[in-house]
Design a protein around this motif. Structure first.
Motif, PDB file in Angstrom:
ATOM      1  N   ALA A 135       0.923  -1.090   0.040  1.00 11.60           N
ATOM      2  CA  ALA A 135      -0.359  -0.025   0.460  1.00 11.60           C
ATOM      3  C   ALA A 135       0.703   1.441  -0.319  1.00 11.60           C
ATOM      4  N   ASP A 136       2.162   1.274   0.426  1.00 12.66           N
ATOM      5  CA  ASP A 136       2.898   2.434   0.081  1.00 12.66           C
ATOM      6  C   ASP A 136       3.311   3.021  -0.715  1.00 12.66           C
ATOM      7  N   ARG A 137       2.907   4.034  -0.621  1.00 20.72           N
ATOM      8  CA  ARG A 137       3.521   4.762  -1.903  1.00 20.72           C
ATOM      9  C   ARG A 137       4.137   6.445  -1.506  1.00 20.72           C
ATOM     10  N   TRP A 138       5.317   6.562  -2.903  1.00 22.93           N
ATOM     11  CA  TRP A 138       5.648   7.850  -3.189  1.00 22.93           C
ATOM     12  C   TRP A 138       5.545   9.128  -3.991  1.00 22.93           C
ATOM     13  N   GLN A 180      -1.476   5.876   3.029  1.00 21.76           N
ATOM     14  CA  GLN A 180      -0.693   5.729   1.636  1.00 21.76           C
ATOM     15  C   GLN A 180       0.964   5.899   1.759  1.00 21.76           C
ATOM     16  N   VAL A 181       0.940   7.484   1.657  1.00 14.59           N
ATOM     17  CA  VAL A 181       1.792   7.843   1.440  1.00 14.59           C
ATOM     18  C   VAL A 181       2.775   7.958   2.321  1.00 14.59           C
ATOM     19  N   ARG A 182       3.841   7.363   1.655  1.00 11.76           N
ATOM     20  CA  ARG A 182       4.990   7.400   2.979  1.00 11.76           C
ATOM     21  C   ARG A 182       6.065   8.539   2.995  1.00 11.76           C
ATOM     22  N   ALA A 183       6.326   9.266   1.975  1.00 10.79           N
ATOM     23  CA  ALA A 183       6.517  10.654   1.686  1.00 10.79           C
ATOM     24  C   ALA A 183       6.525  11.372   0.859  1.00 10.79           C
ATOM     25  N   VAL A 184       7.183  12.305   0.429  1.00 11.40           N
ATOM     26  CA  VAL A 184       6.542  13.586  -1.031  1.00 11.40           C
ATOM     27  C   VAL A 184       8.617  13.952  -1.111  1.00 11.40           C
ATOM     28  N   LEU A 204       4.721  23.851   7.425  1.00 15.95           N
ATOM     29  CA  LEU A 204       3.537  22.361   7.806  1.00 15.95           C
ATOM     30  C   LEU A 204       4.609  21.497   8.786  1.00 15.95           C
ATOM     31  N   ARG A 205       5.640  22.084   8.713  1.00 20.69           N
ATOM     32  CA  ARG A 205       5.981  21.149   9.718  1.00 20.69           C
ATOM     33  C   ARG A 205       6.081  19.505   9.696  1.00 20.69           C
ATOM     34  N   PRO A 206       6.274  19.117   8.652  1.00 21.90           N
ATOM     35  CA  PRO A 206       5.489  17.282   8.456  1.00 21.90           C
ATOM     36  C   PRO A 206       6.860  16.546   9.551  1.00 21.90           C
ATOM     37  N   ALA A 207       5.870  15.226   9.725  1.00 20.43           N
ATOM     38  CA  ALA A 207       6.230  14.704  10.171  1.00 20.43           C
ATOM     39  C   ALA A 207       7.053  13.394   9.532  1.00 20.43           C
ATOM     40  N   LYS A 208       5.763  13.015   8.062  1.00 18.12           N
ATOM     41  CA  LYS A 208       6.304  12.124   7.337  1.00 18.12           C
ATOM     42  C   LYS A 208       7.216  13.251   6.382  1.00 18.12           C
ATOM     43  N   PRO A 209       8.629  12.715   5.647  1.00 23.15           N
ATOM     44  CA  PRO A 209       9.634  12.946   4.811  1.00 23.15           C
ATOM     45  C   PRO A 209       9.228  13.769   3.642  1.00 23.15           C
ATOM     46  N   ALA A 250      13.833   9.146   0.911  1.00 24.71           N
ATOM     47  CA  ALA A 250      12.281   9.268   1.541  1.00 24.71           C
ATOM     48  C   ALA A 250      12.359   7.952   1.658  1.00 24.71           C
ATOM     49  N   ARG A 251      12.528   6.727   1.162  1.00 19.51           N
ATOM     50  CA  ARG A 251      12.673   5.238   1.763  1.00 19.51           C
ATOM     51  C   ARG A 251      12.809   4.720   3.719  1.00 19.51           C
ATOM     52  N   HIS A 252      13.727   6.301   3.908  1.00 24.35           N
ATOM     53  CA  HIS A 252      14.920   5.139   5.118  1.00 24.35           C
ATOM     54  C   HIS A 252      13.521   5.584   5.720  1.00 24.35           C
ATOM     55  N   ALA A 253      13.765   4.701   6.898  1.00 29.49           N
ATOM     56  CA  ALA A 253      12.895   4.599   8.109  1.00 29.49           C
ATOM     57  C   ALA A 253      12.778   5.614   9.591  1.00 29.49           C
ATOM     58  N   GLY A 254      14.196   5.798   9.107  1.00 33.06           N
ATOM     59  CA  GLY A 254      13.942   7.376  10.461  1.00 33.06           C
ATOM     60  C   GLY A 254      14.587   8.404   9.626  1.00 33.06           C
ATOM     61  N   ALA A 255      13.741   8.340   8.947  1.00 35.28           N
ATOM     62  CA  ALA A 255      13.328   9.865   7.877  1.00 35.28           C
ATOM     63  C   ALA A 255      12.404  11.087   8.224  1.00 35.28           C
ATOM     64  N   GLY A 256      12.535  11.951   8.073  1.00 35.27           N
ATOM     65  CA  GLY A 256      11.085  13.051   8.202  1.00 35.27           C
ATOM     66  C   GLY A 256      11.243  14.330   8.653  1.00 35.27           C
ATOM     67  N   GLY A 257      10.519  15.511   8.260  1.00 40.45           N
ATOM     68  CA  GLY A 257      10.277  16.777   7.894  1.00 40.45           C
ATOM     69  C   GLY A 257      11.088  17.437   7.360  1.00 40.45           C
ATOM     70  N   VAL A 258      11.166  17.713   6.594  1.00 43.75           N
ATOM     71  CA  VAL A 258      12.150  18.897   5.333  1.00 43.75           C
ATOM     72  C   VAL A 258      12.987  18.355   5.218  1.00 43.75           C
ATOM     73  N   VAL A 259      13.596  17.718   3.823  1.00 38.10           N
ATOM     74  CA  VAL A 259      14.732  18.118   3.356  1.00 38.10           C
ATOM     75  C   VAL A 259      15.856  18.233   2.482  1.00 38.10           C
ATOM     76  N   VAL A 260      17.213  18.264   2.487  1.00 36.59           N
ATOM     77  CA  VAL A 260      17.530  19.335   0.781  1.00 36.59           C
ATOM     78  C   VAL A 260      18.738  18.040   0.388  1.00 36.59           C
ATOM     79  N   VAL A 261      18.228  17.168  -0.384  1.00 37.26           N
ATOM     80  CA  VAL A 261      19.542  16.009  -0.713  1.00 37.26           C
ATOM     81  C   VAL A 261      20.120  16.309  -2.029  1.00 37.26           C
ATOM     82  N   CYS A 262      21.874  16.805  -1.817  1.00 42.47           N
ATOM     83  CA  CYS A 262      22.297  16.974  -3.222  1.00 42.47           C
ATOM     84  C   CYS A 262      23.586  16.610  -2.853  1.00 42.47           C
ATOM     85  N   ALA A 263      24.117  15.506  -3.896  1.00 44.88           N
ATOM     86  CA  ALA A 263      25.590  15.214  -4.131  1.00 44.88           C
ATOM     87  C   ALA A 263      26.068  14.340  -2.890  1.00 44.88           C
ATOM     88  N   GLY A 264      24.986  13.392  -2.635  1.00 44.77           N
ATOM     89  CA  GLY A 264      25.598  12.645  -1.329  1.00 44.77           C
ATOM     90  C   GLY A 264      24.665  12.853  -0.076  1.00 44.77           C
TER      91      GLY A 264
END
Length: 321
Positions: A5-8, A85-89, A109-114, A142-156
């Motif tokens: 049921a999980d969606r991204w 069903q949405v795990r992350a955006v 939003l201060r989201p708990a989901k990533p 986005a699939r990481h179990a410990g992720a949450g909140g708003v983040v920026v991913v770039c260059a690893g």
């Protein structure tokens, strides 16, 4: 909730990651926001077969980011985060203003989901584009179990929205999180954490019911950003106060020198602005550190935010009343 049921959800807004140049060797003479989000996903084999929902929110160069796109993006992120069903955006965005948009979504939003923002420093047509790897890393976060909140991913690297800043004009690793450092890194599709992911303490910069007035606004309160420097004067501030044909000035953020020091001529003009009902907040033009509060500060400090983010925070405070 079953794994089936999980969606991204992946939302596209344009930027260099969706840019195109006439020549593969050209990493700077491109046009941003040309490639659709579906085509971006098709170029990343690691995303194949995943239950992804794709939406094109905008197709712009992020230097032109503004209220209308922010409202559309915030609205759609909020809708998707409410779906069980949405795990992350994930959001693709241009690098020039990604730190502002990420902070805005964090504040609203201060989201708990990533909510994972990602980007690229090279266009999709580059000989070696960085967008596909960044998008793959964003999905890993986005699939990481410990992720949450708003983040920026770039260059690893994984940066918290409140801390991240673009610090280089050209390098692939163009982002930094200052004294705080990145939250984590992505290594071969796996996330390695460096510090706690979601801050538990309340954020005093977030007002109650922040999203509703933002979505209803026809414009943000006018908040200008000025910088203190040697041989500064107050004419710019006084001009802003009397400028005809513009909506009324409601706030000023001043990027001071060092630990929030402000040239005396500029200080005098800012006090005049305060006397006329304009809110003034103080940040620093230094790339690292924050304004350390002390009784001698000439104006309200910005709570450790960069001047760019302090301008947004003040506008939202004024909007929320």
């Amino acid at each position: 909730m079953s794994l089936e049921a999980d969606r991204w959800v992946l939302l596209g807004t344009g930027g260099t990651i969706a840019g195109q140049a006439a020549q593969a060797a050209d990493n700077v003479g491109y046009v941003a926001g040309q490639v659709g989000v579906a085509e971006l996903v098709a170029a990343v084999p690691t995303l194949g077969g995943l239950p992804l929902e794709l939406e094109q929110i905008a197709q712009i160069d992020s230097k032109d980011m503004g209220l209308a796109v922010w409202q559309a993006l915030a609205r759609r992120i909020a809708v998707h985060l409410e779906r069980p069903q949405v795990r992350a955006v994930i959001v693709t965005h241009g690098t020039d203003t990604i730190e502002e948009t990420a902070f805005l979504i964090h504040r609203l939003l201060r989201p708990a989901k990533p909510v994972v923002f990602t980007c690229a420093m090279r266009p999709s047509t580059a000989l070696v584009p960085d967008g596909p790897q960044n998008l793959s890393d964003a999905m890993a976060v986005a699939r990481h179990a410990g992720a949450g909140g708003v983040v920026v991913v770039c260059a690893g690297q994984v940066h918290a929205a409140r801390d991240v800043a673009k610090v280089h004009t050209y390098r692939l690793d163009a982002f930094d999180s200052g004294d705080a450092g990145p939250l984590a890194c992505v290594e071969e599709g796996r996330v390695r954490e460096f510090r706690p992911w979601v801050r538990q303490e309340s954020d005093p910069l977030r007002g109650a019911n922040a999203l509703a007035p933002f979505l209803l606004a026809s414009e943000l309160p006018r908040v200008e950003l000025v910088t203190s420097h040697a041989d500064a004067g107050g004419d710019l501030i006084r001009s802003l106060l009397v400028m005809p044909g513009e909506r009324a000035l409601q706030g000023i953020v001043v990027a001071g020198t060092g630990n929030g020091t402000v040239h005396q001529a500029l200080t005098d003009a800012l006090h005049e602005a305060q006397a006329r009902g304009v809110r003034v907040r103080l940040s620093s033009r230094c790339a690292r550190g924050r304004v350390v509060p002390h009784p001698g500060l000439p104006f309200e400090d910005a709570g450790g935010l960069s001047a760019i983010k302090a301008r947004l925070a003040l506008a939202l405070d004024l909007l929320e009343g």
